[in-house]
Design a protein around this motif. Structure first.
Motif, PDB file in Angstrom:
ATOM      1  N   ASP A  76       0.831  -1.212   0.000  1.00 36.74           N
ATOM      2  CA  ASP A  76       0.000   0.000   0.000  1.00 36.74           C
ATOM      3  C   ASP A  76       0.867   1.265   0.000  1.00 36.74           C
ATOM      4  O   ASP A  76       0.585   2.224  -0.717  1.00 36.74           O
ATOM      5  CB  ASP A  76      -0.942   0.021   1.210  1.00 36.74           C
ATOM      6  N   ARG A  79       2.461   1.689  -3.439  1.00 37.88           N
ATOM      7  CA  ARG A  79       1.432   2.148  -4.389  1.00 37.88           C
ATOM      8  C   ARG A  79       1.131   3.630  -4.194  1.00 37.88           C
ATOM      9  O   ARG A  79       0.986   4.377  -5.156  1.00 37.88           O
ATOM     10  CB  ARG A  79       0.154   1.323  -4.224  1.00 37.88           C
ATOM     11  N   GLN A  80       1.030   4.063  -2.941  1.00 39.20           N
ATOM     12  CA  GLN A  80       0.755   5.476  -2.659  1.00 39.20           C
ATOM     13  C   GLN A  80       1.888   6.355  -3.165  1.00 39.20           C
ATOM     14  O   GLN A  80       1.657   7.400  -3.771  1.00 39.20           O
ATOM     15  CB  GLN A  80       0.542   5.702  -1.151  1.00 39.20           C
ATOM     16  N   GLU A  81       3.128   5.917  -2.950  1.00 38.40           N
ATOM     17  CA  GLU A  81       4.281   6.678  -3.436  1.00 38.40           C
ATOM     18  C   GLU A  81       4.257   6.782  -4.956  1.00 38.40           C
ATOM     19  O   GLU A  81       4.530   7.849  -5.517  1.00 38.40           O
ATOM     20  CB  GLU A  81       5.582   6.019  -2.977  1.00 38.40           C
ATOM     21  N   TRP A  83       1.609   6.581  -6.888  1.00 34.33           N
ATOM     22  CA  TRP A  83       0.473   7.449  -7.227  1.00 34.33           C
ATOM     23  C   TRP A  83       0.865   8.918  -7.069  1.00 34.33           C
ATOM     24  O   TRP A  83       0.609   9.746  -7.936  1.00 34.33           O
ATOM     25  CB  TRP A  83      -0.716   7.103  -6.339  1.00 34.33           C
ATOM     26  N   ASP A  84       1.517   9.206  -5.943  1.00 32.41           N
ATOM     27  CA  ASP A  84       1.936  10.579  -5.671  1.00 32.41           C
ATOM     28  C   ASP A  84       2.912  11.080  -6.731  1.00 32.41           C
ATOM     29  O   ASP A  84       2.791  12.209  -7.216  1.00 32.41           O
ATOM     30  CB  ASP A  84       2.574  10.688  -4.284  1.00 32.41           C
ATOM     31  N   ARG A  86       3.263   9.977  -9.841  1.00 35.36           N
ATOM     32  CA  ARG A  86       2.576  10.075 -11.118  1.00 35.36           C
ATOM     33  C   ARG A  86       1.719  11.333 -11.197  1.00 35.36           C
ATOM     34  O   ARG A  86       1.610  11.955 -12.247  1.00 35.36           O
ATOM     35  CB  ARG A  86       1.707   8.827 -11.327  1.00 35.36           C
ATOM     36  N   ASN A  87       1.109  11.701 -10.101  1.00 28.90           N
ATOM     37  CA  ASN A  87       0.189  12.829 -10.086  1.00 28.90           C
ATOM     38  C   ASN A  87       0.832  14.134  -9.627  1.00 28.90           C
ATOM     39  O   ASN A  87       0.158  15.163  -9.611  1.00 28.90           O
ATOM     40  CB  ASN A  87      -1.027  12.493  -9.219  1.00 28.90           C
TER      41      ASN A  87
END
Length: 91
Positions: A76, A79-81, A83-84, A86-87
């Motif tokens: 998790d 994945r959050q890293e 996502w961060d 990428r966005n």
């Protein structure tokens, strides 16, 4: 001991008992490993998996992973890293 005959094209049929022992099925790949004067014949996927296990040996302890929940939490977090990152450019 099993025996197989080589065809004119260099092909052999792997005896059923050997296929069962190696866990081979249609489409699987095999690997030939040279050890001195011998050639070892093995299931390529099992060899790759064993090599992967050896490469990761001790990593759970190094990362402080004690149980399945620790692994889920790590996934998790990664994945959050991702996502961060990428966005981050969209802000």
């Amino acid at each position: 001991m099993e025996v197989a005959k080589i065809t004119s094209r260099g092909q052999i049929t792997i005896p059923i008992d050997v296929r069962k022992k190696l866990g081979l099925k249609e489409g699987d790949k095999v690997i030939f490993i040279e050890e001195g004067d011998n050639i070892i014949f093995a299931n390529a996927a099992k060899v790759a998996f064993r090599n992967m296990q050896e490469a990761f040996e001790g990593e759970a302890e190094r990362l402080g992973l004690k149980d399945e929940q620790d692994v889920v939490d790590l996934v998790d977090e990664v994945r959050q890293e991702m996502w961060d990152k990428r966005n981050a450019n969209n802000d």
